[in-house]
Design a protein around this motif. Structure first.
Motif, short mmCIF file in Angstrom:
data_model
loop_
_atom_site.label_atom_id
_atom_site.label_comp_id
_atom_site.label_asym_id
_atom_site.label_seq_id
_atom_site.Cartn_x
_atom_site.Cartn_y
_atom_site.Cartn_z
N ASN A 142 34.61 32.48 39.14
CA ASN A 142 33.39 31.94 39.74
C ASN A 142 33.50 31.87 41.26
OD1 ASN A 142 32.14 31.66 37.25
ND2 ASN A 142 32.86 29.55 36.96
N ARG A 143 34.65 31.48 41.74
CA ARG A 143 34.83 31.40 43.19
C ARG A 143 34.73 32.79 43.83
NH1 ARG A 143 37.25 27.36 45.92
NH2 ARG A 143 38.64 28.82 47.01
N TYR A 144 35.32 33.77 43.15
CA TYR A 144 35.25 35.12 43.70
C TYR A 144 33.83 35.66 43.66
CZ TYR A 144 35.72 40.19 43.88
OH TYR A 144 35.55 41.51 44.18
N ARG A 145 33.14 35.39 42.55
CA ARG A 145 31.78 35.89 42.41
C ARG A 145 30.84 35.27 43.44
NH1 ARG A 145 29.04 34.61 36.81
NH2 ARG A 145 29.27 32.53 37.75
N ASN A 146 31.09 34.01 43.80
CA ASN A 146 30.24 33.32 44.76
C ASN A 146 30.73 33.49 46.20
OD1 ASN A 146 28.50 32.30 42.77
ND2 ASN A 146 29.91 30.59 42.36
N GLY A 147 31.82 34.24 46.38
CA GLY A 147 32.27 34.54 47.72
C GLY A 147 33.14 33.48 48.35
N TYR A 148 33.67 32.54 47.54
CA TYR A 148 34.51 31.48 48.10
C TYR A 148 36.00 31.83 48.07
CZ TYR A 148 30.35 28.58 47.80
OH TYR A 148 29.08 28.07 47.95
N ALA A 149 36.39 32.89 47.41
CA ALA A 149 37.81 33.25 47.31
C ALA A 149 37.91 34.76 47.22
CB ALA A 149 38.46 32.59 46.10
N SER A 150 39.10 35.26 47.50
CA SER A 150 39.34 36.70 47.41
C SER A 150 39.62 37.10 45.96
CB SER A 150 40.52 37.10 48.29
OG SER A 150 41.72 36.55 47.78
N TYR A 151 39.59 38.38 45.75
CA TYR A 151 39.86 38.90 44.40
C TYR A 151 41.32 38.71 43.99
CZ TYR A 151 39.78 42.03 40.40
OH TYR A 151 39.87 42.55 39.14
N LEU A 152 42.20 38.51 44.95
CA LEU A 152 43.61 38.31 44.63
C LEU A 152 43.82 37.04 43.82
CD1 LEU A 152 45.25 39.35 48.05
CD2 LEU A 152 44.88 40.72 45.98
N GLU A 153 43.02 36.02 44.06
CA GLU A 153 43.14 34.79 43.27
C GLU A 153 42.78 35.06 41.81
OE1 GLU A 153 40.95 31.56 44.84
OE2 GLU A 153 42.04 31.47 46.75
N GLU A 154 41.76 35.85 41.59
CA GLU A 154 41.38 36.17 40.21
C GLU A 154 42.44 37.03 39.54
OE1 GLU A 154 37.77 38.21 37.62
OE2 GLU A 154 37.49 37.74 39.74
N LEU A 155 43.02 37.97 40.27
CA LEU A 155 44.09 38.78 39.70
C LEU A 155 45.28 37.92 39.30
CD1 LEU A 155 44.22 42.02 41.90
CD2 LEU A 155 43.53 41.81 39.51
N ASP A 156 45.62 36.98 40.14
CA ASP A 156 46.74 36.10 39.81
C ASP A 156 46.43 35.26 38.58
OD1 ASP A 156 49.38 34.94 40.69
OD2 ASP A 156 48.17 33.12 40.71
N ALA A 157 45.21 34.80 38.46
CA ALA A 157 44.83 34.03 37.27
C ALA A 157 44.83 34.91 36.02
CB ALA A 157 43.45 33.42 37.48
N GLN A 158 44.45 36.19 36.18
CA GLN A 158 44.49 37.11 35.04
C GLN A 158 45.94 37.33 34.57
OE1 GLN A 158 42.52 40.68 36.26
NE2 GLN A 158 40.45 39.79 36.18
N ARG A 159 46.85 37.48 35.53
CA ARG A 159 48.27 37.65 35.16
C ARG A 159 48.78 36.43 34.39
NH1 ARG A 159 49.07 38.60 40.78
NH2 ARG A 159 48.74 40.78 41.35
N THR A 160 48.44 35.26 34.86
CA THR A 160 48.91 34.04 34.21
C THR A 160 48.39 33.94 32.78
OG1 THR A 160 48.97 32.92 36.36
CG2 THR A 160 49.01 31.53 34.40
N LEU A 161 47.11 34.25 32.58
CA LEU A 161 46.55 34.18 31.23
C LEU A 161 47.16 35.24 30.34
CD1 LEU A 161 44.54 32.98 29.25
CD2 LEU A 161 42.80 34.57 30.13
N TYR A 162 47.36 36.44 30.85
CA TYR A 162 47.98 37.51 30.05
C TYR A 162 49.40 37.12 29.64
CZ TYR A 162 50.01 42.02 28.85
OH TYR A 162 50.66 43.04 28.21
N SER A 163 50.14 36.52 30.58
CA SER A 163 51.50 36.07 30.26
C SER A 163 51.48 35.00 29.17
CB SER A 163 52.17 35.54 31.52
OG SER A 163 53.45 34.99 31.22
N ALA A 164 50.53 34.09 29.22
CA ALA A 164 50.42 33.05 28.19
C ALA A 164 50.05 33.66 26.84
CB ALA A 164 49.39 32.01 28.61
N ASP A 165 49.16 34.66 26.84
CA ASP A 165 48.78 35.31 25.58
C ASP A 165 49.97 36.06 24.96
OD1 ASP A 165 46.19 34.39 25.58
OD2 ASP A 165 45.41 36.11 26.69
N VAL A 166 50.72 36.77 25.79
CA VAL A 166 51.91 37.45 25.28
C VAL A 166 52.92 36.44 24.75
CG1 VAL A 166 53.88 38.90 25.91
CG2 VAL A 166 51.60 39.48 26.74
#
Length: 459
Positions: free
Chosen positions: A408-432
């Motif tokens: 949401n922050r990235y979509r609204n322009g409040y954060a860079s895409y790198l924050e979303e990528l880092d969150a994606q990595r964390t969720l993928y690691s938890a799923d694995v």
């Protein structure tokens, strides 16, 4: 009465001729009253013999059944059981009479005292029978040793079957875990592809930097690299299972999904019951019985042996008389044989077997301790993995919420895409981690059933 007393004294004196046997070692084995780890949610019954059916997967059941029928190691073990069963008959034959028949007609040309040659025909048939009276029980001890060795080999075959069943179940559950990881990775790869395409589009229009686009591209490539690695592991796991089931390397049929597989409840079982259920403990116990019986038979070699022999037959010089009215010949004799001096051979053999008996005692104690340790470790693993799964669920929930906020922050322009990528990595690691934990919990259940004997109980 005096003759009976003399015979009894003579028997006692002869018994004193037996080799001396060192006493067995004192046992330090102690059976715990209860398990160190308290199992939660115990089942209401004993360990099932076909425990792999408790996972509720027909494909797993079929795979284990096929392995128990066709596995090469199990076929070797069953052939050894047949070999040891036949050796019981060899030992029992020594306690029975031995009868043989010999027929040897002969014709000879000889010289008479006058120097004139003459020809003689001798037609004869003879049978011999011998029987050893087992006064001291030496032959019975040899039969007991052969019987215990056969029972030990049967328990060894049961231990091999339990090991094969557990190995197949472990391999299949690992395979389903790899399948689930591959499905997760391929689904994640599609999301990474979409994210990389979006980052490239935004970079082209000048909305984001080239760094963000390269970071998204690198994340996509990292995920794509894991796909062939998982496929290779699945390929090798399938081949290993195919070999275990007695076939050639090839694909393996699947059943329930990993998410649908549930670990069976922890079975009941006190430490004392474990001693009667595990085939490796039974094998160690039968080996101890066999070595004790062999030790008794070896010790009694210094005692005299009593044998009865009977020889009978018919003979004649003319074939007509041999067929119609042969001359009967017979001989009956009793033999008492006892060693006088053997240079200490029997005593040395007895000492060697006594040392081997002590080794077998220690091996039995080690088998029992190993069984206790394996069961405790499996119970402890199940409990700790359940606790870890609770923490993993919490971590995944946090990671999912973090990804939602970052997106949401990235979509609204409040954060860079790198924050979303880092969150994606964390969720993928938890799923694995969740998939791996589920697989490890299922494998811990297999280890527990293996440690508790798996119901491989023989009278």
């Amino acid at each position: 009465m005096s003759s009976r007393i003399a015979a009894g004294c003579a028997a006692l004196l002869l018994a004193g001729c037996a080799a001396t046997v060192a006493p067995p070692p004192a046992s330090s084995l102690q059976t715990p009253a209860a398990w160190r780890t308290a199992a939660e949610g115990q089942g209401s019954g004993p360990v099932a013999r076909q425990w792999w059916q408790s996972f509720g997967d027909p494909a797993l059941t079929a795979l284990v059944t096929k392995a128990l029928e066709n596995n090469g190691d199990l076929r070797i073990a069953r052939a050894r059981v047949a070999q040891y069963r036949a050796q019981i008959g060899v030992a029992e034959a020594g306690r029975k009479a031995n009868v043989s028949v010999d027929s040897a007609p002969s014709r000879a040309r000889q010289l008479a005292y006058t120097g004139a040659p003459y020809v003689t025909n001798i037609y004869q048939a003879e049978f011999q029978a011998s029987y050893e009276i087992d006064v001291w029980g030496r032959l019975a001890a040899l039969t007991d040793a052969a019987t215990a060795s056969y029972q030990a080999e049967q328990a060894n075959a049961d231990a091999a079957a339990l090991s094969i069943a557990a190995t197949v179940a472990t391999g299949y559950l690992n395979l389903r875990g790899l399948d689930a990881q591959l499905a997760l990775t391929e689904a994640t790869l599609k999301l990474r592809e979409q994210s990389a395409a979006l980052a490239k589009k935004q970079f082209d229009v000048g909305y984001s930097s080239r760094l963000e686009w390269l970071q998204a591209q690198a994340e996509y490539q990292t995920t794509a690299e894991q796909v062939p690695q998982l496929k290779r592991q699945i390929f090798e796991q399938e081949n290993a299972l195919a070999i275990l089931t007695g076939g050639n390397p090839g694909p393996i049929a699947r059943g329930a999904e990993l998410a649908d597989l549930q670990a069976p409840p922890v079975p009941e079982g006190l430490p004392s019951e474990l001693l009667r259920r595990r085939p490796d403990i039974a094998r160690a116990e039968y080996n101890l019985i066999a070595i004790n019986a062999t030790l008794q038979a070896t010790r009694d070699q210094l005692l005299p042996s009593f044998k009865l022999t009977a020889t009978g037959g018919v003979q004649n010089l003319q074939w007509h008389d041999f067929v119609n009215a042969p001359t009967a010949l017979w001989r009956l004799s009793g033999i008492v044989a006892a060693p006088v001096f053997d240079g200490g051979r029997v005593q040395s053999q007895t000492d060697a077997l006594a040392a081997q008996r002590d080794q077998t005692v220690h091996a039995y104690e080690n088998a029992v301790r190993t069984a206790f340790a394996e069961t405790e470790n499996s119970l402890g693993a199940i409990g700790r993995l359940k606790e870890q799964a609770i923490q993993n669920d919490a971590r995944r929930a946090t990671a999912a919420e973090t990804l939602r906020i970052a997106h949401n922050r990235y979509r609204n322009g409040y954060a860079s895409y790198l924050e979303e990528l880092d969150a994606q990595r964390t969720l993928y690691s938890a799923d694995v981690g969740r998939l791996q934990l589920k697989t490890r919990m299922l494998l811990a259940s297999v280890d527990l059933y293996r440690a508790m004997g798996g119901g491989w109980t023989h009278p």
